[in-house]
Design an enzyme around this catalytic site. Structure first.
Site, PDB file in Angstrom:
ATOM      1  NE  ARG A 114       6.585  13.036  26.692  1.00 11.44           N
ATOM      2  CZ  ARG A 114       6.230  12.378  25.816  1.00 11.44           C
ATOM      3  NH1 ARG A 114       5.916  11.145  25.718  1.00 11.44           N
ATOM      4  NH2 ARG A 114       6.031  13.076  24.531  1.00 11.44           N
ATOM      5  CE  LYS A 146       3.480  14.868  27.860  1.00 14.06           C
ATOM      6  NZ  LYS A 146       3.860  16.257  27.353  1.00 14.06           N
ATOM      7  CG  HIS A 168      12.601  16.936  29.429  1.00 12.50           C
ATOM      8  ND1 HIS A 168      11.419  15.763  29.799  1.00 12.50           N
ATOM      9  CD2 HIS A 168      11.900  17.587  28.364  1.00 12.50           C
ATOM     10  CE1 HIS A 168      10.709  15.897  28.790  1.00 12.50           C
ATOM     11  NE2 HIS A 168      10.834  16.833  27.931  1.00 12.50           N
ATOM     12  NE  ARG A 193      10.780  13.780  25.561  1.00 15.39           N
ATOM     13  CZ  ARG A 193      10.294  12.923  25.004  1.00 15.39           C
ATOM     14  NH1 ARG A 193      10.555  11.591  24.871  1.00 15.39           N
ATOM     15  NH2 ARG A 193       9.247  13.155  24.224  1.00 15.39           N
ATOM     16  CG  HIS A 214       7.944  14.564  19.947  1.00 17.50           C
ATOM     17  ND1 HIS A 214       8.825  14.863  19.572  1.00 17.50           N
ATOM     18  CD2 HIS A 214       7.638  14.716  21.280  1.00 17.50           C
ATOM     19  CE1 HIS A 214       9.605  15.549  20.586  1.00 17.50           C
ATOM     20  NE2 HIS A 214       8.838  15.217  21.553  1.00 17.50           N
ATOM     21  CE1 TYR A 245      15.715  17.896  21.666  1.00 20.03           C
ATOM     22  CE2 TYR A 245      13.668  17.298  20.493  1.00 20.03           C
ATOM     23  CZ  TYR A 245      14.151  17.165  21.572  1.00 20.03           C
ATOM     24  OH  TYR A 245      13.499  17.077  22.783  1.00 20.03           O
TER      25      TYR A 245
END
Length: 302
Positions: free
Chosen positions: A149, A173, A248, A251, A274, A283
């Protein structure tokens, strides 16, 4: 409504300390809870203990009347559900009135990505004879080469890089860390940038070793998310007037190209950071189209 403010402060401490949420995320949670508190005042509800399932349904109706999208409503309900779940856990409430509220289904959008030929255009526009050009080249290479990110990229420090084995330590995150490998193109671009450009740019600072962040702006201070967006927009203008991308998308392109070339879903999930596989599975919509084109082009009975 004083008890709401007190309990909200406790919830904020929980989000910051236990969940390690970013300030941006915490502010969004607070906003949603304060909006619900305003709704409570309108309904003459003074205490959270008074909230029932019927009140939550009434609140949902109000949100729909205001023409909020399904995605926005889901975000609002999710924040409130987490808040009340925390209060039940802490023994402040007996039950969570939002536990039975079903989130509206959101449309699953296919991630937008760049084709490899489009990506190549971006790699050709930076003037690698200048400090900023070298910085920009390294930035694009690491974003596309790792799929991290933009916020993660801006927080990379020099000590997070291991050129010997070609990996970077990323702080994701929720304070979760992961190692991501990068290839020879990114390695070469990073080495040139660090040895030449970064030293030149940080020499303007009162103390050149004032900070250890990898990417810096034209003043030598840490590059921000907004700065990255500006850089990419400028590069896109030079690369092609028909390209319309956001950071983004690099990514998204990273993940899509890996899957197209046969990478397994679990590995891509780990590389992207993730938590849930479902976040990576979006995806597959793109790769299915890719596989169908291959099938139609090469199968004798297609």
């Amino acid at each position: 409504m004083n008890n709401v403010k007190v309990l909200l402060n406790l919830f904020v401490e929980y989000l910051q300390i236990e969940k390690s949420y970013s300030q941006y995320t915490v502010v969004n949670y607070v906003t949603e809870i304060e909006n619900f508190a305003s709704f409570m005042e309108e309904q003459a509800l003074d205490h959270l203990e008074e909230i029932t399932y019927n009140d939550t349904r009434l609140y949902l109706t109000e949100l729909h009347k205001r023409k909020y999208s399904r995605k926005t409503i889901s975000r609002k309900v999710s924040a409130l559900r987490s808040f009340f779940k925390f209060l039940v856990r802490e023994g402040k409430l007996d039950e969570n009135p939002f536990s039975l509220v079903s989130l509206p289904k959101t449309e699953q959008k296919t991630p937008k990505f760049l084709y490899e030929k489009e990506i190549e255009k971006l790699f050709l526009v930076s003037d690698c004879k200048t400090p900023l050009g070298q910085r920009n080249q390294a930035l694009i290479e690491i974003l596309y080469g790792t799929g991290m990110r933009v916020s993660e990229c801006c927080n990379i420090k020099l000590t997070d890089l291991d050129f010997h084995i070609g990996t970077v330590l990323v702080n994701g995150k929720g304070g979760k860390q992961r190692y991501i490998p990068f290839g020879s193109y990114a390695l070469d671009a990073l080495e040139q940038y660090i040895k030449e450009a970064r030293n030149t740019l940080t020499s303007q600072l009162s103390t050149p070793d004032q900070h250890t962040y990898l990417f810096v702006n034209h003043r030598g201070t840490r590059l921000t998310d907004r700065g990255v967006r500006h850089i990419l927009n400028e590069l896109i203008k030079k690369a092609s007037s028909t390209l319309h991308i956001h950071p983004h998308m690099l990514r998204h392109s990273f993940a899509t190209h890996l899957l197209n070339e046969g990478a397994d879903m679990r590995s891509v999930q780990e590389l992207l950071g993730h938590v849930h596989l479902s976040s990576t599975q979006v995806y597959t919509h793109v790769t299915k189209d890719h596989l169908k084109r291959i099938y139609m082009s090469h199968h004798p009975r297609a």
